[in-house]
Design a protein around this motif. Structure first.
Motif, PDB file in Angstrom:
ATOM      1  N   ILE A 584       0.804  -1.232   0.000  1.00 23.98           N
ATOM      2  CA  ILE A 584       0.000   0.000   0.000  1.00 23.98           C
ATOM      3  C   ILE A 584       0.834   1.279   0.000  1.00 23.98           C
ATOM      4  CG2 ILE A 584      -1.955  -1.110   1.145  1.00 23.98           C
ATOM      5  CD1 ILE A 584      -1.106   0.318   3.735  1.00 23.98           C
ATOM      6  N   VAL A 585       2.081   1.197   0.512  1.00 25.10           N
ATOM      7  CA  VAL A 585       2.910   2.414   0.548  1.00 25.10           C
ATOM      8  C   VAL A 585       3.822   2.399  -0.675  1.00 25.10           C
ATOM      9  CG1 VAL A 585       4.566   3.773   1.878  1.00 25.10           C
ATOM     10  CG2 VAL A 585       2.866   2.353   3.066  1.00 25.10           C
ATOM     11  N   PRO A 586       3.534   3.237  -1.654  1.00 27.05           N
ATOM     12  CA  PRO A 586       4.338   3.189  -2.895  1.00 27.05           C
ATOM     13  C   PRO A 586       5.764   3.723  -2.668  1.00 27.05           C
ATOM     14  CG  PRO A 586       2.730   4.974  -2.983  1.00 27.05           C
ATOM     15  CD  PRO A 586       2.485   4.255  -1.701  1.00 27.05           C
ATOM     16  N   ASN A 587       6.694   3.058  -3.227  1.00 27.51           N
ATOM     17  CA  ASN A 587       8.099   3.533  -3.242  1.00 27.51           C
ATOM     18  C   ASN A 587       8.770   2.939  -4.471  1.00 27.51           C
ATOM     19  OD1 ASN A 587       8.914   0.861  -2.613  1.00 27.51           O
ATOM     20  ND2 ASN A 587       8.612   1.261  -0.432  1.00 27.51           N
ATOM     21  N   GLY A 591       6.466  -3.249  -6.449  1.00 25.75           N
ATOM     22  CA  GLY A 591       6.253  -4.001  -7.687  1.00 25.75           C
ATOM     23  C   GLY A 591       4.949  -3.600  -8.357  1.00 25.75           C
ATOM     24  N   ALA A 592       4.593  -4.363  -9.358  1.00 29.04           N
ATOM     25  CA  ALA A 592       3.380  -4.067 -10.134  1.00 29.04           C
ATOM     26  C   ALA A 592       2.102  -4.239  -9.305  1.00 29.04           C
ATOM     27  CB  ALA A 592       3.339  -4.985 -11.344  1.00 29.04           C
ATOM     28  N   TYR A 596      -2.659  -2.454  -7.831  1.00 32.55           N
ATOM     29  CA  TYR A 596      -3.950  -3.127  -7.645  1.00 32.55           C
ATOM     30  C   TYR A 596      -4.278  -3.335  -6.157  1.00 32.55           C
ATOM     31  CZ  TYR A 596      -2.862  -4.213 -12.497  1.00 32.55           C
ATOM     32  OH  TYR A 596      -2.522  -4.110 -13.818  1.00 32.55           O
ATOM     33  N   ALA A 597      -3.592  -2.577  -5.287  1.00 32.78           N
ATOM     34  CA  ALA A 597      -3.784  -2.776  -3.846  1.00 32.78           C
ATOM     35  C   ALA A 597      -5.240  -2.602  -3.433  1.00 32.78           C
ATOM     36  CB  ALA A 597      -2.890  -1.803  -3.083  1.00 32.78           C
ATOM     37  N   LYS A 598      -5.905  -1.575  -3.969  1.00 36.06           N
ATOM     38  CA  LYS A 598      -7.296  -1.314  -3.581  1.00 36.06           C
ATOM     39  C   LYS A 598      -8.196  -2.469  -4.002  1.00 36.06           C
ATOM     40  CE  LYS A 598     -10.520   2.518  -3.360  1.00 36.06           C
ATOM     41  NZ  LYS A 598     -10.733   3.942  -3.675  1.00 36.06           N
TER      42      LYS A 598
END
Length: 1102
Positions: A584-587, A591-592, A596-598
């Motif tokens: 959930i925490v983008p950095n 990865g890909a 699609y976390a939500k």
């Protein structure tokens, strides 16, 4: 004694406890009771050793009684083994029995000493006393030493051929012991099992089937020939034998018959009792409408029919065994009959209740209708243990439907208040299941569960939360208020599962409660370190979902929770934290998947199915340990799937017909050698007819003894023979039926001879022995004895003629059909039966006022004169036996001629008309193989050598239906083909009409009351209320004779059953307002009730 309690109970009629009681005074300690605990038994045992070494049998017997008493009380008597084993060769039978009881208990423990006496055991195997032989075999099989396996094998083989069924039973027990000692003996043991399976004794059947199940359960080929015998013996086998046989036959049936379930809804079951008595036109109409793709195999039906009475057994295991058999084998429409018996078992102790309720729980999932009528039987009682309460609750939930749900929910409300917290929690789950299954009450249940959230008991609240969570998943849009209410409870609820469920709900539907969800996360973040692991995982999930949907308010909170989780002691929490953070925490390392976390976290979740824990148990056979444990137990034998095509049913056919013919031939030879001797002895009796009553009685007594010996009377043999000769009883039974058949044929050929003799003895009419005064009964008995001896001499004197004059036989058969006036007296003798019911005297006259007067005049004081008369009505209705399409152009019909049968006294005469509808000759039409129930016999018609095209022939055959409406199945054969056909008698054709005076009728009716009386009140159609119509309709429906009546509103009819000669008295009494009372009095209550059921529609229909 626990080691051999079961065995000895079978052997000597529970002698051990009796001996213990007898020994109690002798073994009472002389020291005060207070010191009994510390006193030594050494002195007592020394005393017993001296007594056992005494030369007096009385001292030895007393010692053995005391020792067996010790064993019965559970005391250790093993140190006396050397002293006891010395007496194994004692000549005193009582001592020997008790020594064997002792040895059976301790032979396994003291094997070396027991081996020293092995020669004595071998000698005892040939002892005249069956108990000693059996005990020796039991002791021998208890010595678990491989070196004596050959001796044991030899002993078992010899015992399997023993005359005593009790010894043969013990041989079957020994088979299992030997197999466990040395499995390599399997093939030889199978040979012994095969031999014992053919045994006709009920004592042996259960034990040998148990041996079969232990040694070779896969060898179903051994069962084929014995299948029908086992089915017929089942009712008389001991209870534990019944259980074993039923389970074995259940497995057997699943391999040999096709499934009755495939077309169960479409089939009109051809064996349905109601169909037996429908009119021919109705039956044909049904046959046209319903083209049956499935017909139950007669052997399949035999099993179901013969196990049905065992539902009344007092043994719960037998009832359970029959219930599982019906569940696995019966058509679904018939399986319901077991429900009442299973409910009856719920009155037993709690262990039985537990097993029965488990099986009912499995059944009620698939077939609710079976137990719906007994819903109240499953209501929980306050005295029930928790395990029983839970099972009853399970069944109530399975049976819930729209009709009864309101009643059940009221019941559940009470259960929730139970002090038993485990049960209360189970009730809340049950309410949840009801809400899921019955949509009409979902809202009601949900509101009720929400009310429970304010309950003081934490367990109830926690369970309610879990169930509400599952229910809300089905329709979350409507229940935002409930979610808010549950969020407020979070501060008070401490049960981890409940807290986790609330957090999951808030996280899953966080968009519906946007103001509450962040606050819940704030509160739980504070207490994160003190929460249970299950709750921590849900806090992490809640933080992730809120981060994705409401990151402004919850971003820092979520990061705080993730940091707490990163250093948690549980590696599950740490793993979950790392996974969620990356997702959930983008950095730059993401990865890909982070795109699609939500979708991953807030995906639509399928609603959970609230299912019964018994849903998957039905793949285990009901009533087994595996079903109870819900896992495969050691030794469990799988029930196979139904075969698509049934194996050949001919494998179960036993060559009865051939063996019967051989016996008939043997009996015929022996009988032809006897007549000369018997002829002279009885002719001398005729000369002495004027002798005193006492002399006549003694002669008749000796004569009756000869009869018994000649015909193999089972009554005398059963009284005189010991249990060691039981095996010969079954042989004598079969001889009896054959001998009667032979003697019946001889009688037919001697009618003219009897006519000449009858002129001299016509005054000695055969009368009933039931008289009011002692003097009259003695007179009658003397006249009876004369008539019996005369009838025997007459019948036997014609035996030589019967062998040489076939023409006379034909002539006498015709005479029999059109009897003359003299037959009133002579056939009297022919139909003598030593039974308690009044003896029937055939007469040839059609019922008329003059004959009635004659009959009343002939009545002796204090006795009944009951005359067999000719039929009042001859039915013209024919029944189809073989359709021309099935018979490849050969068709056959049959009807009941109601004539006295020429083939034997017990047979019903059947006229068969065979028609050739082809354009070619049909040759050699005859009866082939027969498939008859036990006791039923057929006298075949003479083969039809040739039937021209378009021609037909009528032949007569006789069938002894044994006073039952069972089907007589046989093959109608031609030169090239054979066809399976059936003849089914209506109950009215199993009777012979008799006539008697009104006074005699009332007297006999008075003796057949209580259990022997069946009655019903019927509405009579107006056109049926006249005397002539009533008589016409009744005699048309059943072969009854009309009894004169002095009252216009009462009509009386009488008959006797063809096979047993039991009286059947029918009374139709017209009442006011077009009703009538129909009363039937008979000893044959089953036939009486069936006849009543048949006559009711006859009189009520217009």
């Amino acid at each position: 004694m626990s080691g051999n309690g079961h065995g000895y109970g079978e052997q000597a009629g529970e002698a051990a406890p009796e001996l213990a009681q007898e020994a109690a005074p002798t073994t009472a300690p002389s020291v005060p009771a207070a010191f009994g605990l510390f006193s030594s038994d050494t002195k007592k045992n020394e005393d017993l050793k001296q007594m056992l070494e005494s030369s007096k049998d009385s001292a030895k017997l007393d010692a053995m009684k005391r020792i067996v008493g010790m064993i019965a009380k559970g005391k250790n008597a093993s140190e006396l083994f050397p002293a006891v084993v010395k007496n194994v060769a004692s000549k005193n039978i009582e001592i020997k029995k008790l020594v064997y009881v002792y040895l059976m208990r301790y032979a396994e423990e003291q094997q070396d000493l027991a081996l020293l006496s092995i020669s004595t055991f071998q000698r005892a195997l040939k002892d005249p006393n069956q108990l000693i032989r059996a005990s020796a075999l039991r002791v021998l099989s208890s010595i678990r030493v491989p070196i004596i396996v050959p001796i044991m094998m030899l002993a078992i083989k010899e015992a399997s051929s023993d005359l005593s069924p009790y010894v043969r039973k013990n041989a079957a027990h020994a088979i299992q012991k030997l197999y466990s000692l040395d499995p390599e003996q399997k093939e030889m043991l199978i040979e012994v099992i095969e031999k014992l399976l053919k045994d006709r004794s009920t004592l042996v059947a259960g034990s040998v089937v148990m041996a079969f199940e232990e040694v070779c359960p896969d060898r179903i080929d051994l069962i084929h020939k014995n299948y029908r015998k086992l089915c017929n013996l089942l009712v008389d086998v001991e209870e534990w034998g019944q259980v074993v046989i039923i389970h074995m036959l259940t497995r057997y049936a699943r391999t040999q018959f096709v499934s009755p379930w495939k077309t169960d809804d479409d089939i009109v079951e051809e064996y349905n009792e109601n169909n037996f008595y429908e009119s021919d036109e109705e039956q044909k109409e049904k046959d046209r409408n319903v083209k049956k793709t499935y017909t139950m195999d007669p052997d399949h039906r035999l099993l179901l029919r013969n196990t049905k009475p065992l539902l009344q057994s007092r043994n719960a295991a037998v009832v359970m065994a029959v219930a599982q058999l019906y569940w696995h084998l019966a058509p679904k429409s018939e399986a319901g009959i077991v429900s009442k018996s299973l409910v009856r078992l719920l009155r037993s102790n709690r262990e039985v209740q537990y097993i029965v309720l488990q099986n009912i729980a499995t059944m009620s999932i698939q077939r609710k209708g079976m137990f719906e009528p007994y819903l109240k039987s499953f209501y929980v009682r306050s005295t029930d243990p928790t395990m029983i309460k839970t099972l009853k609750l399970e069944i109530l939930t399975n049976l819930a439907n729209e009709a009864n749900i309101s009643t059940l929910l009221r019941e559940f409300q009470t259960y929730v208040k139970s002090q038993d917290k485990q049960f209360a929690a189970a009730t809340i789950q049950a309410i949840g299941r009801c809400a899921t299954n019955i949509t009409e009450v979902t809202d009601t249940c949900l509101n009720g569960l929400v009310c429970l959230l304010s309950n003081r008991d934490e367990t109830v609240v926690a369970e309610s939360v879990v169930v509400i969570k599952k229910l809300l998943q089905t329709q979350p849009a409507h229940h935002g208020e409930i979610i808010k209410h549950m969020a407020k409870l979070l501060d008070n609820i401490t049960v981890p599962v409940a807290r986790a469920s609330i957090l999951w709900l808030i996280g899953e539907y966080c968009e519906r409660v946007p103001k509450i969800a962040p606050d819940v996360l704030r509160k739980t973040a504070k207490s994160f370190t003190n929460e249970d692991d299950l709750v921590k995982l849900q806090i992490l999930s809640l933080g992730a979902k809120l981060y994705l949907t409401n990151s402004k308010q919850t971003k820092l909170l979520t990061q705080y929770v993730l940091n707490l989780g990163k250093y948690d002691q549980s590696y599950d929490i740490r793993d979950r934290t790392r996974f969620i953070r990356q997702l959930i925490v983008p950095n730059e390392k993401s990865g890909a998947l982070s795109k699609y976390a939500k979708k991953i976290f807030l995906a639509q979740k399928p609603a959970p199915l609230l299912e019964s824990p018994f849903k998957d148990r039905d793949h285990f056979q009901l009533g087994t340990l595996s079903h109870t444990l819900n896992s495969r137990a050691t030794g469990y034998l799988e029930l196979s799937d139904w075969p698509d095509v049934a194996p050949d049913p001919a494998v179960r056919n036993v060559e009865v017909a051939e063996s019967a013919k051989e016996w008939t031939a043997i009996l015929g030879k022996t009988k032809k050698e006897k007549p000369t001797e018997k002829f002279y002895s009885e002719s001398e009796e005729e000369e002495d007819e004027s002798a005193s009553t006492s002399a006549t009685e003694s002669e008749s007594g000796s004569e009756s003894e000869k009869e018994d010996k000649e015909e193999g009377s089972s009554d005398e043999s059963s009284e005189s023979s010991s249990s060691s000769e039981e095996s010969s009883d079954s042989e004598s039974d079969s001889k009896e039926s054959i001998a009667k058949k032979a003697s019946g044929a001889v009688k037919e050929s001697n009618v003219e001879e009897i006519k000449r003799k009858a002129k001299g003895i016509s005054k000695n009419r055969n009368t009933s022995s039931s008289s009011d005064t002692v003097s009259s009964s003695s007179e009658e008995s003397s006249s009876d004895s004369k008539s019996v001896s005369d009838s025997r001499s007459d019948s036997d004197s014609g035996k030589s003629r019967s062998a040489t004059s076939s023409k006379k036989e034909e002539k006498t058969a015709q005479d029999r059909k059109t009897p003359s006036k003299q037959d009133v007296f002579l056939l009297d003798l022919d139909d003598f039966h030593p039974v308690t019911t009044p003896v029937a005297v055939p007469t040839a006259a059609v019922l008329s006022p003059s004959l009635t007067a004659d009959l009343e005049g002939l009545s002796l004081s204090g006795s009944s004169v009951i005359d067999v008369t000719t039929q009042v009505f001859v039915p013209t209705k024919t029944h189809e036996m073989l359709h021309r399409m099935t018979g490849k152009g050969l068709s056959a019909h049959y009807h009941f001629s109601r004539q006295p049968d020429m083939f034997g006294d017990h047979m019903v005469s059947v006229q068969v008309t065979v028609t050739n509808t082809t354009d070619q000759k049909i040759e050699n039409i005859h009866i082939g193989e027969t498939k008859l129930p036990l006791g039923m016999r057929i006298h075949e018609f003479n083969p039809i050598e040739c039937l021209e095209p378009g021609g037909s022939a009528t032949v007569s055959m006789g069938i002894d239906f044994c006073d039952s409406t069972q089907t007589a199945s046989f093959q109608l054969c031609t030169k090239d083909d054979h066809f399976n056909v059936n003849i089914q008698p209506p109950v009215g054709e199993l009777l012979l009409p008799v006539t008697m005076s009104e006074k005699d009728f009332k007297k006999e009716q008075g003796m057949l009351t209580g259990m022997n009386e069946t009655s019903a009140t019927i509405a009579v159609a107006p056109q049926n209320s006249t005397s002539l119509v009533i008589i016409e309709k009744v005699v048309k429906a059943a072969n009854l004779g009309v009894v004169p009546s002095g009252q216009d509103n009462i009509h009386r009819f009488a008959a006797k059953t063809v096979h047993s000669g039991s009286l059947m008295l029918v009374t139709v009494e017209l009442k006011e307002s077009s009703t009538a009372q129909l009363i039937i009095n008979t000893e044959k209550t089953v036939i009486g009730s069936v006849l009543l059921r048949e006559l009711k529609p006859v009189l009520s229909q217009g």
